[in-house]
Design an enzyme around this catalytic site. Structure first.
Site, mmCIF file in Angstrom:
data_model
loop_
_atom_site.group_PDB
_atom_site.id
_atom_site.type_symbol
_atom_site.label_atom_id
_atom_site.label_comp_id
_atom_site.label_asym_id
_atom_site.label_seq_id
_atom_site.Cartn_x
_atom_site.Cartn_y
_atom_site.Cartn_z
ATOM 1 N N TYR A 160 0.827 -1.194 0.000
ATOM 2 C CA TYR A 160 0.000 0.000 0.000
ATOM 3 C C TYR A 160 0.878 1.268 0.000
ATOM 4 O O TYR A 160 1.860 1.349 0.732
ATOM 5 C CB TYR A 160 -0.935 0.037 1.239
ATOM 6 C CG TYR A 160 -1.482 1.420 1.385
ATOM 7 C CD1 TYR A 160 -2.483 1.866 0.531
ATOM 8 C CD2 TYR A 160 -0.920 2.335 2.276
ATOM 9 C CE1 TYR A 160 -2.924 3.169 0.569
ATOM 10 C CE2 TYR A 160 -1.359 3.638 2.335
ATOM 11 C CZ TYR A 160 -2.359 4.049 1.476
ATOM 12 O OH TYR A 160 -2.767 5.350 1.501
ATOM 13 N N HIS A 214 -2.340 1.243 7.122
ATOM 14 C CA HIS A 214 -3.424 0.769 6.258
ATOM 15 C C HIS A 214 -4.065 -0.525 6.766
ATOM 16 O O HIS A 214 -4.200 -1.513 6.028
ATOM 17 C CB HIS A 214 -2.955 0.640 4.800
ATOM 18 C CG HIS A 214 -3.990 1.126 3.825
ATOM 19 N ND1 HIS A 214 -4.786 0.275 3.109
ATOM 20 C CD2 HIS A 214 -4.372 2.366 3.474
ATOM 21 C CE1 HIS A 214 -5.609 0.978 2.359
ATOM 22 N NE2 HIS A 214 -5.382 2.253 2.557
ATOM 23 N N GLU A 264 -10.774 6.942 8.213
ATOM 24 C CA GLU A 264 -11.134 7.327 6.840
ATOM 25 C C GLU A 264 -12.256 6.444 6.285
ATOM 26 O O GLU A 264 -12.916 6.832 5.325
ATOM 27 C CB GLU A 264 -9.912 7.325 5.919
ATOM 28 C CG GLU A 264 -9.293 5.972 5.696
ATOM 29 C CD GLU A 264 -7.996 6.023 4.909
ATOM 30 O OE1 GLU A 264 -7.180 6.909 5.172
ATOM 31 O OE2 GLU A 264 -7.809 5.173 4.033
ATOM 32 N N ARG A 285 -9.973 10.825 11.050
ATOM 33 C CA ARG A 285 -9.731 10.984 9.614
ATOM 34 C C ARG A 285 -11.014 11.023 8.780
ATOM 35 O O ARG A 285 -10.961 11.173 7.567
ATOM 36 C CB ARG A 285 -8.886 9.802 9.122
ATOM 37 C CG ARG A 285 -7.596 9.651 9.856
ATOM 38 C CD ARG A 285 -6.391 9.936 9.041
ATOM 39 N NE ARG A 285 -6.384 9.389 7.726
ATOM 40 C CZ ARG A 285 -6.156 10.103 6.626
ATOM 41 N NH1 ARG A 285 -5.949 11.400 6.708
ATOM 42 N NH2 ARG A 285 -6.133 9.523 5.442
ATOM 43 N N GLU A 341 -4.982 16.023 4.785
ATOM 44 C CA GLU A 341 -4.225 15.272 3.771
ATOM 45 C C GLU A 341 -4.407 15.944 2.411
ATOM 46 O O GLU A 341 -5.506 16.354 2.056
ATOM 47 C CB GLU A 341 -4.734 13.824 3.714
ATOM 48 C CG GLU A 341 -3.990 12.962 2.706
ATOM 49 C CD GLU A 341 -4.498 11.512 2.690
ATOM 50 O OE1 GLU A 341 -5.585 11.248 3.241
ATOM 51 O OE2 GLU A 341 -3.803 10.663 2.115
HETATM 52 O O1 KDG Z 1 -9.755 4.624 -1.837
HETATM 53 C C1 KDG Z 1 -8.893 4.241 -0.820
HETATM 54 C C2 KDG Z 1 -7.852 5.318 -0.574
HETATM 55 O O2 KDG Z 1 -8.470 6.552 -0.401
HETATM 56 C C3 KDG Z 1 -7.015 5.005 0.641
HETATM 57 O O3 KDG Z 1 -6.356 3.798 0.446
HETATM 58 C C4 KDG Z 1 -6.015 6.142 0.853
HETATM 59 O O4 KDG Z 1 -5.437 5.305 3.012
HETATM 60 C C5 KDG Z 1 -5.478 6.222 2.224
HETATM 61 C C6 KDG Z 1 -4.967 7.532 2.661
HETATM 62 O O5 KDG Z 1 -4.582 7.629 3.821
HETATM 63 O O6 KDG Z 1 -4.955 8.451 1.853
HETATM 64 MG MG MG Z 2 -5.090 6.024 5.044
#
Ligand code: KDG
Ligand code: MG
Length: 405
Positions: A160, A214, A264, A285, A341
């Site tokens: 990732y 992640h 997120e 987030r 971000e």
């Molecule tokens: O669609 C998934 C992404 O937005 C994600 O994997 C991005 O983890 C992410 C981040 O911190 O930007």
């Molecule tokens: Mg992330």
């Protein structure tokens, strides 16, 4: 009274897919909302077109809270990324309309500016430590005060956050089925603290350094990593575990002082209620598009403020310039803002979504005097880039066990 006359959903793919809601009033004012859900875009398109838009026609767009409650409580089926992204898009568009009708930026409607500019963090990644160190340096040269660092891991083919090319990292891959990748927690944990040691040795104490795990660790593994990161005082360690089990953060928190960021993938305040009220995290987030729009995020941020939790909105490229504009209006207005971000969109996306934000010296600025959210969509250009099927990757452990991506 103003009324909503019509609404439509615009899907475009200037390098990646975006879903945009446009709501028109009888008076000729329109508002925009982002409804992009990476890898599941069409589910939100259908939710909006088949169920939400018919309920909007004829309503007074100034009654934002009432419309929010109508869509949330009125559906009976609450929460979830599809529902909440659709509600978020409506909510953003209504705040945009209200700002335009009152001829004022949305941040003014949210209480006015609490700061002049928004500190952002950029993404540095490389195939190994040396390349990542160079990338962090390039970000610092551009003025970034905060940089997220991700590196390829020896013995793992892809991971990732690390781009295979020199382009921005874009995880959604076009095609009929998701790509699969392999993961080893052992290799990652043995390697990643070294990256941050080298970064501090190279750039000293000042730059804010961030890292995204992640969702790949168990609580006790996250506790170990947090402890090992302590000498390098990260700004945050993000998504160290999947966070459905909010109680699991008690274990991590007991063991480490490394600040924690999560959320997120959250959709409502209920996803973070325990994390916030027990002060198990430092940064939330959840973004405007995932968290039900400005109206619901306002409640989440106010709740978080009481418990010393600050915001750190998700801002990857799958959140469109409409979400970015909404986020910046929000970031400027609240007191418990932490960081934003920022992954710059490609040039074509910028062209399709003319906007009024600008990066300078590590901070993001909104152009003065733009009413509403300060963002638009060029529909004619957008129509030249139709939807392209794409999925986020699926992740397996080296023995084939399906794992978190
Ligand atoms: O669609 C998934 C992404 O937005 C994600 O994997 C991005 O983890 C992410 C981040 O911190 O930007
Ligand atoms: Mg992330």
């Amino acid at each position: 009274m103003t009324t909503i006359e019509s609404a439509k959903v615009i899907v475009c793919s200037p390098g990646r897919n975006f879903v945009t809601l446009k709501i028109f009033t009888e008076q000729g004012v329109y508002g925009l909302g982002d409804a992009t859900l990476n890898g599941r875009e069409k589910a939100v398109v259908s939710y909006l077109e088949d169920y939400v838009i018919p309920c909007l026609i004829g309503r007074d767009p100034s009654r934002i809270e009432d419309i929010w409650q109508y869509l949330y409580k009125g559906a009976y089926w609450r929460r979830g990324p599809v529902t909440m992204s659709a509600i978020a898009a409506v909510d953003m568009a209504l705040w945009d309309i209200k700002g335009k009708m009152l001829d004022t930026p949305v941040y003014n409607l949210l209480g006015g500016k609490s700061r002049e500019a928004v500190m952002v963090y950029g993404h540095a990644n490389g195939k190994d430590i040396a390349e990542t160190i160079d990338e962090v340096g390039r970000h610092l040269d551009k003025g970034y005060k905060a940089v997220r660092a991700q590196s390829g891991i020896p013995g793992i083919e892809s991971t990732y956050g690390v781009s295979k090319t020199k382009d921005n990292y874009e995880p959604a891959v076009r095609g009929d089925l998701p790509k699969e990748s392999l993961w080893s927690t052992e290799k990652y944990l043995n390697f990643i603290p070294k990256l941050f040691k080298e970064l501090r040795d190279t750039y000293g104490d000042e730059p804010h350094l961030l890292h995204d795990c992640h969702h790949r660790l168990t609580p006790i593994e996250a506790a170990r990593l947090g402890k090992e990161f302590e000498p390098y005082h990260l700004f945050w360690m993000e998504d160290c575990t999947p966070a459905e089990l909010q109680e699991s953060f008690r274990i991590i928190r007991e063991h480490t002082t490394t600040p924690l960021a999560v959320g997120e993938v959250f959709n409502t305040v209920w996803d973070a209620q325990l994390l916030i009220s027990e002060m198990l995290i430092d940064y939330l987030r959840t973004s405007i598009v995932r968290g039900g729009g400005i109206s619901h995020m306002k409640k989440i941020a106010s709740f978080a403020e009481i418990y010393h939790v600050r915001t750190g909105f998700h801002g990857a490229t799958d959140l469109s310039p409409v979400t970015m504009s909404a986020a910046l209006n929000f970031d400027l207005s609240i007191n418990n803002f932490g960081i934003q971000e920022y992954m710059p969109h490609n040039g074509l996306t910028q062209e399709l979504f003319p906007n009024s934000y600008q990066f300078k010296d590590g901070f993001m600025y909104l152009e003065e005097g733009k009413p509403g959210l300060g963002v638009d969509i060029d529909e004619e250009k957008a129509s030249k880039y139709p939807y392209e099927r794409a999925y986020l990757p699926v992740n397996r452990k080296e023995d084939g066990t399906l794992f978190n991506w």
